[in-house]
Design an enzyme around this catalytic site. Structure first.
Site, PDB file in Angstrom:
ATOM      1  N   ASP A 135       0.814  -1.225   0.000  1.00  0.00           N
ATOM      2  CA  ASP A 135       0.000   0.000   0.000  1.00  0.00           C
ATOM      3  C   ASP A 135       0.848   1.276   0.000  1.00  0.00           C
ATOM      4  O   ASP A 135       0.339   2.353  -0.344  1.00  0.00           O
ATOM      5  CB  ASP A 135      -0.922   0.029   1.229  1.00  0.00           C
ATOM      6  N   GLU A 229      -9.455   0.470  -4.174  1.00  0.00           N
ATOM      7  CA  GLU A 229     -10.539  -0.181  -3.414  1.00  0.00           C
ATOM      8  C   GLU A 229     -11.163   0.720  -2.350  1.00  0.00           C
ATOM      9  O   GLU A 229     -12.330   0.546  -1.990  1.00  0.00           O
ATOM     10  CB  GLU A 229     -10.023  -1.471  -2.752  1.00  0.00           C
ATOM     11  N   ILE A 280      -3.588 -11.002  -6.355  1.00  0.00           N
ATOM     12  CA  ILE A 280      -2.535 -11.169  -7.372  1.00  0.00           C
ATOM     13  C   ILE A 280      -1.481 -10.067  -7.190  1.00  0.00           C
ATOM     14  O   ILE A 280      -0.294 -10.273  -7.425  1.00  0.00           O
ATOM     15  CB  ILE A 280      -3.173 -11.140  -8.777  1.00  0.00           C
TER      16      ILE A 280
HETATM   17  O1  F6P Z   1      -2.454  -3.960   3.386  1.00  0.00           O
HETATM   18  C1  F6P Z   1      -2.264  -4.808   2.298  1.00  0.00           C
HETATM   19  C2  F6P Z   1      -3.602  -5.226   1.709  1.00  0.00           C
HETATM   20  O2  F6P Z   1      -3.340  -6.040   0.577  1.00  0.00           O
HETATM   21  C3  F6P Z   1      -4.540  -4.091   1.352  1.00  0.00           C
HETATM   22  O3  F6P Z   1      -4.183  -3.450   0.147  1.00  0.00           O
HETATM   23  C4  F6P Z   1      -5.867  -4.810   1.320  1.00  0.00           C
HETATM   24  O4  F6P Z   1      -6.924  -3.925   1.574  1.00  0.00           O
HETATM   25  C5  F6P Z   1      -5.737  -5.811   2.428  1.00  0.00           C
HETATM   26  O5  F6P Z   1      -4.343  -6.005   2.638  1.00  0.00           O
HETATM   27  C6  F6P Z   1      -6.388  -7.137   2.135  1.00  0.00           C
HETATM   28  O6  F6P Z   1      -6.331  -7.942   3.258  1.00  0.00           O
HETATM   29  P1  F6P Z   1      -6.649  -9.505   3.252  1.00  0.00           P
HETATM   30  O7  F6P Z   1      -5.433 -10.217   2.727  1.00  0.00           O
HETATM   31  O8  F6P Z   1      -6.911  -9.820   4.683  1.00  0.00           O
HETATM   32  O9  F6P Z   1      -7.831  -9.726   2.362  1.00  0.00           O
END
Ligand code: F6P
Length: 382
Positions: A135, A229, A280
């Site tokens: 992120d 998102e 991915i």
């Molecule tokens: O913080 C990394 C991240 O990939 C975010 O971009 C995303 O919102 C979140 O983790 C997704 O989390 P999980 O793997 O628990 O679905």
């Protein structure tokens, strides 16, 4: 008398990202080579300290892992010692840490994990943090490892969506990760030649987005939209995929590309397709940049440990590695602002952000170029 060798714990917490193994390898090998340290790997982030699951890492365990995605230690992004299934088990975790006889603990994590690390350091844990996350939203550092690989993956996806979108004359929407920060969408959107980039920091007006898509459909007969998102419509709400009441991050985002598709279908006369890249973006081998960056961060963290500079995090500031206190990164995030150079470039290239307050303009020149006459481009002879 012979000095006692250091005994150092290492854990990876939060969502995984490419480069974690490169960081584990760097910090462990550097401490083994330079301080004859013994390295104790903690399984699955702070969950391993809660459930008392560790394993000694040998030199061989840290070899041959540089190019591997994921983490050899495992990770977890929901277990916090301060709220484990509704209970505060931080005292038990501290007792277990002391029983391991560790001189220090290297915590490789994003904002959630480093916030827990800060709280544990207040209880007496000797912690050095290493920032990771796709992120790129960690406060105190200009960059985190994992981000470069993620934007490479999103850029490749955009290149692929372009050829199919172009052939069918469609509006192609791609949803990226990034939680509440728009760094992935902004950087990959620029690299992938997006016409519209929608990020959480600036709420979107669907009429602005529709106007931009319609105009691109007229000019080039297709349109590329990147949406992060965490984006939301002005006056609207976040699109939430699922919630988890325990842990440091109770909300999982996802699905905004489909929401946007439905909204746009009411406004423009074009075929629209939505793609969500999801995990991915986090999987697979790290880019060369992330391998080098994670190695540099790991080696710097090793020197902080050896010098007992605990309660710190290695950061990149103005292209220099240095350290800051855990307090400066805990419970904060670094978001895209109107001061971000990438945003200024995107705006001046005419990329639409779906927000009429963001006006295209040239970069404001902030630094005099030494030896130049005035602050102008192109420079002229004196
Ligand atoms: O913080 C990394 C991240 O990939 C975010 O971009 C995303 O919102 C979140 O983790 C997704 O989390 P999980 O793997 O628990 O679905």
């Amino acid at each position: 008398m012979k000095k006692k060798a250091l005994r150092i714990g290492v854990l990876t917490g939060g969502g995984d990202c490419p480069g974690l193994n490169a960081a584990i390898r760097a910090v462990s090998k550097s401490l083994m080579i330079n301080c004859s340290a013994e390295i104790i790997g903690i399984h699955d982030g702070f969950l391993g300290l809660i459930e008392q699951r560790t394993k000694k890492l040998n030199y061989a365990d840290c070899s041959g892992i540089l190019s591997q995605g994921g983490t050899i230690l495992g990770t977890n992004n929901s277990a916090s010692p301060f709220n484990f299934k509704g209970k505060d088990v931080s005292t038990e975790v501290m007792d277990y840490y002391l029983s391991l006889g560790l001189d220090g603990l290297v915590v490789i994590g994003g904002d959630g994990t480093l916030s827990i690390a800060y709280e544990m350091s207040k209880l007496g844990m000797n912690i050095v943090g290493i920032p990771k996350t796709i992120d790129n939203d960690l406060m105190g550092t200009d960059r985190t490892f994992g981000f470069d690989t993620a934007i490479g993956i999103v850029t490749e996806a955009l290149d692929r969506l372009r050829t199919t979108g172009q052939s069918h004359k469609r509006v192609m929407i791609l949803e990226t990760m990034g939680r509440y920060a728009g760094w992935i969408a902004l950087h990959a959107g620029i690299a992938g030649g997006a016409d519209v980039i929608i990020i959480p920091e600036f709420a979107y007006d669907i009429d602005e987005v529709a106007k931009a898509c319609q105009s691109r459909m007229g000019e080039q007969h297709y349109s590329i939209v990147v949406v992060a998102e965490g984006a939301k419509q002005a006056g609207g709400t976040l699109t939430v995929r699922e919630t988890n009441e325990f842990g440091s991050d109770p909300i999982r985002l996802g699905g905004v590309a489909n929401v946007l598709k439905m909204q746009l279908e009411q406004k423009i006369d074009a075929e629209i397709r939505a793609t969500t890249l999801g995990h991915i973006q986090r999987g697979g081998s790290p880019s060369a940049y992330d391998r080098i960056f994670a190695t540099n961060l790991g080696c710097y963290a090793a020197s902080l440990v050896a010098n007992q500079h605990f309660g710190t995090v290695v950061v990149l500031k103005n292209n220099q590695l240095c350290s800051t206190s855990l307090k400066n990164v805990a419970d904060k995030s670094r978001l895209v602002t109107t001061e971000s150079p990438a945003l200024a470039s995107a705006l001046s290239m005419g990329i639409c952000f779906g927000n009429a307050d963001l006006i295209p303009e040239l970069h404001s020149l902030k630094h005099e170029i030494p030896g130049s006459v005035g602050n102008h481009w192109p420079r002229t002879k004196a």
